[in-house]
Write an enzyme that holds these catalytic residues in place. Structure first.
Site, short mmCIF file in Angstrom:
data_model
loop_
_atom_site.label_atom_id
_atom_site.label_comp_id
_atom_site.label_asym_id
_atom_site.label_seq_id
_atom_site.Cartn_x
_atom_site.Cartn_y
_atom_site.Cartn_z
N SER A 528 51.88 39.91 45.01
CA SER A 528 50.82 38.79 44.63
C SER A 528 50.17 37.48 44.92
O SER A 528 50.71 37.18 45.84
CB SER A 528 51.18 38.82 42.97
OG SER A 528 49.87 38.26 42.10
N LYS A 532 50.31 36.57 48.97
CA LYS A 532 49.84 35.77 49.34
C LYS A 532 50.73 35.20 50.38
O LYS A 532 50.20 34.79 51.82
CB LYS A 532 48.83 34.98 49.10
CG LYS A 532 48.09 35.77 47.40
CD LYS A 532 46.71 34.11 46.92
CE LYS A 532 46.79 35.20 45.13
NZ LYS A 532 46.47 36.37 44.72
N TRP A 619 41.28 43.38 39.46
CA TRP A 619 41.18 41.73 40.17
C TRP A 619 41.84 41.53 41.34
O TRP A 619 40.67 41.00 41.98
CB TRP A 619 42.29 41.36 39.17
CG TRP A 619 42.69 39.97 39.06
CD1 TRP A 619 43.61 38.88 39.44
CD2 TRP A 619 41.42 38.77 38.59
NE1 TRP A 619 43.04 37.66 39.34
CE2 TRP A 619 42.22 37.70 38.79
CE3 TRP A 619 39.96 39.01 38.10
CZ2 TRP A 619 40.72 36.31 38.58
CZ3 TRP A 619 39.20 38.07 38.05
CH2 TRP A 619 39.21 36.45 37.36
N HIS A 654 48.99 46.07 38.48
CA HIS A 654 48.70 44.94 39.45
C HIS A 654 51.03 44.37 39.34
O HIS A 654 51.40 43.95 38.18
CB HIS A 654 48.78 43.33 38.46
CG HIS A 654 49.10 42.88 39.28
ND1 HIS A 654 48.56 42.51 40.79
CD2 HIS A 654 49.85 41.04 39.17
CE1 HIS A 654 49.06 41.34 41.05
NE2 HIS A 654 49.73 40.79 39.96
C1 GCU Z 1 46.40 35.48 38.26
C2 GCU Z 1 45.56 35.03 39.91
C3 GCU Z 1 46.25 36.45 40.54
C4 GCU Z 1 47.54 36.02 41.66
C5 GCU Z 1 48.44 36.14 40.35
C6 GCU Z 1 50.33 36.46 41.22
O1 GCU Z 1 46.30 37.59 38.71
O2 GCU Z 1 44.24 34.70 39.96
O3 GCU Z 1 45.28 35.36 42.43
O4 GCU Z 1 47.53 37.07 42.85
O5 GCU Z 1 47.68 36.00 39.40
O6 GCU Z 1 50.20 35.68 41.10
O7 GCU Z 1 50.43 37.17 40.12
#
Ligand code: GCU
Length: 673
Positions: A528, A532, A619, A654
């Site tokens: 997540s 990144k 998402w 997720h």
């Molecule tokens: C939120 C955010 C995402 C990210 C996520 C996470 O949903 O919008 O961009 O990846 O958190 O880190 O779990």
């Protein structure tokens, strides 16, 4: 209607009286050219509200504000009262002059400050944890008011500074007064502030409601404080100053041209309307109607777009050879990502040093060697990574390893008590207290499986590098590297994601020195937001032998131009701290990005790269992640390494689970081992 009119008329009279004879009494509100003198008798909450931005909002609007703040950290009404009675010189008196210059005068008495200017406005407030308890105001407030009244011009108007509620999970014993609930605290502050204004004829400055209004929006939800209770230097303090400005001057703050650095463009109008509505309705929240735009998941509604071609230079020429890619095109792209999206990081610090904090050669029931290593960046050792390194005890030599940041602290990746638990004191260095129980995140870290497969595992807590909220970079590593008195990164300098990636490189610096780990075989992995960071670490640091992006989504592996699920605008507003200031230009404007995320993936080529999505993680736009991997593969093919970029989807949501790890381990067996 009528009531409001009377209230306004009384307010105006008050202001009028306060002005010196030479100046004209404002008709409906303060007029350009008018001067208003404002003294706050407060603490760190008045410091947040008035010491910056307030004068500047006036300057942008033609009004001169002379501002004084009588500051003592955590000062209660009782203490102010005792200071007045005893004429105690305990205050730091911050004064902002008519020209905007600022002076701090230590060891000042109330009497001194009260005599320093013919004040038009004087504000009172309670220490934040007691601000929702009316009884705590008495008997001190009325006594203090008498004391002040005797020392200011006859028409001076008195105000009550309504303070704001804390964020959930904050380190503050006083939060127990409200059962550690933000809404309870807010409601209590409303009741107490409404009552004190009514009973003592004070006019409210509704900072508490303004902050609460902002918190209810898509741009303010978790982005207003720097430590859970003090406002951050960006939108938090700006909102409070807007509230003071409008409450004191009667001038509409909407559209005021003064703004602060590193604030997202949507936060400015949101802050202004949070303040404006609070002045209109001071004792209850207003829904500003700034909701997250509805996400699109419909392929047929994706706006038409063209993906930039990684194998074409910015000047339109084609990349003809792998050498040209490596020597010229790759650096060109990397630089664009750096200045427009993630922000420049400082590189390896000269003073980087390591300390072994803990070692256990017989951990995990004899399966592992456990080390905890402190990684320090400068001489200032208050900020450091506590890297947990686990290697298989049975290994005959240095092992390949996975390195990834964790969300909740090292102790949360396993129920094993050999891992140091982050205690309350330790948490304090992150600026905010968020306690995660031991083993809370163990599902995501199949430690024994990794060790059994012959790999090492290294991990650290994300807050070691930068706590994950918009604190305007007052906590975390950024502050160690500011130059020339700067207090925040420039628009092309590192946000939090780049800082995390930088932290991963520092962890690799250490791993290269660890005899149990093969530093040339370290795979960087993240889920997540931390995915990144893993991708950016892989792109910027070619020492990483393999890269894993697990459900990294927007700002990670997903194509921005598709704008499916989370979009650039949404991510910049929900997490203004993640990407650099320049990235905010691309809100609702993805077509102008000089790159897209397939090119981020291509920067990792020809090193092995795994991109993974989950079927229900809409998402993060699984189709956009797959597209990016497919497009990046063209560069891998060009470099003769087409089989080294892999994409997989898991059924489910997720998350990162053993199924995913198994896949990554297999992949590492093929290409890294
Ligand atoms: C939120 C955010 C995402 C990210 C996520 C996470 O949903 O919008 O961009 O990846 O958190 O880190 O779990």
């Amino acid at each position: 209607m009528g009531k409001r009119f009377i209230w306004a008329a009384v307010a105006l009279l008050g202001l009028g009286w306060g002005l010196r004879a030479a100046e004209t009494v404002p008709a409906a509100e303060l007029q350009p050219g008018d001067t208003l003198r404002v003294l706050a008798i407060g603490n760190s909450f008045s410091m947040d509200a008035v010491e910056q931005n307030l004068h500047e909002l006036g300057a942008a609007d033609g009004v001169v504000l002379i501002v004084g703040d009588m500051y003592i950290g955590g000062c209660s009404l009782e203490r102010h009262y005792n200071n007045a009675r005893g004429d105690i010189a305990d205050y730091e008196y911050c004064k902002v002059f008519a020209d905007g210059s600022k002076v701090r005068r230590p060891k000042t008495t109330l009497a001194y400050a009260l005599a320093d200017e013919p004040w038009d406005c004087v504000s009172f407030q309670q220490v934040s944890q007691e601000s929702g308890r009316y009884d705590s105001f008495l008997p001190y407030l009325p006594e203090l008011m008498k004391y002040v009244r005797a020392r200011v011009p006859a028409g001076a108007k008195f105000y009550w500074h309504q303070t704001w509620a804390y964020e959930g999970g904050v380190v503050h014993d006083g939060f127990a007064n409200y059962d550690r609930s933000q809404s309870k605290m807010y409601n209590a502050i409303m009741e107490a502030s409404e009552r004190v204004c009514r009973e003592y004829g004070l006019t409210v400055i509704p900072s508490g409601t303004a902050i609460q209004n902002l918190r209810g929006t898509a741009v303010g939800n978790d982005n207003v404080t720097r430590d859970g209770f003090h406002l951050n230097n960006t939108v938090g303090r700006y909102t409070a100053a807007c509230t003071w400005y409008e409450a004191l001057t009667g001038r509409n703050v909407l559209g005021n041209r003064y703004t602060v650095a590193y604030i997202s463009p949507e936060q400015v109008p949101a802050a202004q309307s949070a303040a404006h509505e609070a002045v209109r309705k001071p004792f209850a929240r207003t829904d500003l109607g700034i909701a997250r735009p509805e996400a699109n998941y419909d392929e047929s509604r994706i706006p038409p777009y063209t993906l930039p071609d990684p194998l074409t230079f910015a000047d339109g020429k084609k990349v003809l050879t792998p050498e040209q890619w490596m020597a010229r095109r790759r650096p060109e792209l990397l630089k664009l990502f750096e200045t427009e999206m993630y922000g420049k990081a400082p590189g390896r610090p000269e003073k980087l040093h390591f300390k072994l904090l803990k070692r256990n050669d017989n951990a995990f029931g004899g399966k592992a060697v456990l080390k905890e290593v402190g990684i320090y960046f400068t001489d200032n050792e208050s900020q450091y990574i506590r890297l947990l390194v686990l290697t298989p005890k049975a290994a005959k030599g240095p092992v390949p390893a996975f390195l990834g940041i964790n969300f909740m602290g090292n102790h949360a990746i396993s129920t094993n008590e050999e891992i140091t638990m982050i205690g309350r004191d330790e948490y304090a260095r992150f600026g905010r207290y968020e306690e995660y129980p031991r083993g809370e995140n163990a599902r995501r870290w199949p430690v024994e499986m990794i060790l059994d497969r012959g790999y090492g595992l290294a991990t650290f807590f994300r807050s070691d590098i930068d706590p994950d909220w918009d604190d305007s970079f007052v906590n975390g590593v950024h502050r160690l590297f500011y130059k020339n008195g700067k207090l925040h990164p420039e628009d092309d300098e590192w946000g939090t994601v780049a800082a995390w990636a930088w932290g991963l490189s520092r962890a690799l610096d250490y791993l290269e020195t660890d005899a149990d780990v093969d530093g040339t075989k370290v795979a960087v992995l993240g889920h997540s937001r931390l995915g990144k960071a893993a991708l950016w670490a892989g792109a910027t640091d070619p020492r990483f032998a393999m890269v894993v992006s697990n459900c990294s989504g927007c700002g990670g592996a997903a194509i921005s131009r598709r704008a499916v699920g989370e979009t650039v605008r949404v991510i910049n507003n929900s997490f203004p701290h993640w990407f650099c200031g320049n990235f905010k230009k691309y809100n609702d404007n993805e077509g102008f990005l000089p790159f897209d995320q397939h090119e981020l993936l291509a920067l990792i080529a020809p090193r092995p790269l795994c991109v993974a999505s989950a079927t229900q993680d809409a998402w993060a736009d699984p189709a956009g992640e797959k597209l990016a991997a497919d497009e990046a593969r063209k560069v891998y093919d060009f470099l003769g390494a087409g089989d080294r970029v892999q994409y997989h989807t898991r059924e489910g949501g997720h998350d990162i689970v053993a199924y995913d790890w198994n896949y990554y381990l297999d992949f590492a067996d093929r290409f890294v081992r």
